[in-house]
Design an enzyme around this catalytic site. Sequence first.
Site, short mmCIF file in Angstrom:
data_model
loop_
_atom_site.label_atom_id
_atom_site.label_comp_id
_atom_site.label_asym_id
_atom_site.label_seq_id
_atom_site.Cartn_x
_atom_site.Cartn_y
_atom_site.Cartn_z
CB CYS A 26 -0.38 -0.11 1.40
SG CYS A 26 -1.99 1.31 1.20
CB CYS A 62 -0.07 2.35 5.66
SG CYS A 62 -0.96 0.83 4.69
CB CYS A 87 -0.85 -13.13 -6.16
SG CYS A 87 -0.90 -14.59 -5.73
#
Length: 189
Positions: free
Chosen positions: A152, A155, A175
């Site tokens: 991400c 974060c 995946c």
Amino acid sequence: MTILDSSKPRRQFLKFLAIGTPAALALRTVAAATNEKKTVHIVQFDAAGIRTSVVEMEKVAKPLSEWKKQLTPEQFEITRQAGTERPGTGKYAFNHEDGLYHCICCDIALFDSKTKFESGTGWPSFWQPIAKENVHVQRDTSFGVIRDEVLCSRCEAHLGHVFDDGPPPTHLRYCMNSAALNFVARKKA
């Protein structure tokens, strides 16, 4: 006749400057702090999955003790310790509902169900993220294997890996681990 090596003192002086002086150490520390990103550009989407804006957001940085309080043990192991759930066990592996998949840690949109496909691997697989700005890909050499880890952007939660054996149009397979995601059903516009 003795030939003096005039380059040796220069090399020692340069080495001293590069690693030995407090001034050089301070300069490297300032340079590292200056290069460190504290904000990131994130693409935002409404509940119908329509792109609304690109915003600059502060990166989320918390001590592991705070993440442990926020996440379940499985979510913590996967997102903060780069774990992997067993294939076929994740709650979204076989989810076919229409909606968006958000980061379990900071809630930004990561994937759209419209790009989800059955990869036969037992993990939720997507042929592209909802916005390239919302995910970050970096080289992962753990376990003696070279892979591309997907994180991400906001974060730095570990989401999974991306491979080049997916369907058209990208031929990529993101995946992902279900435990790193939170599915939000699409609201009809």
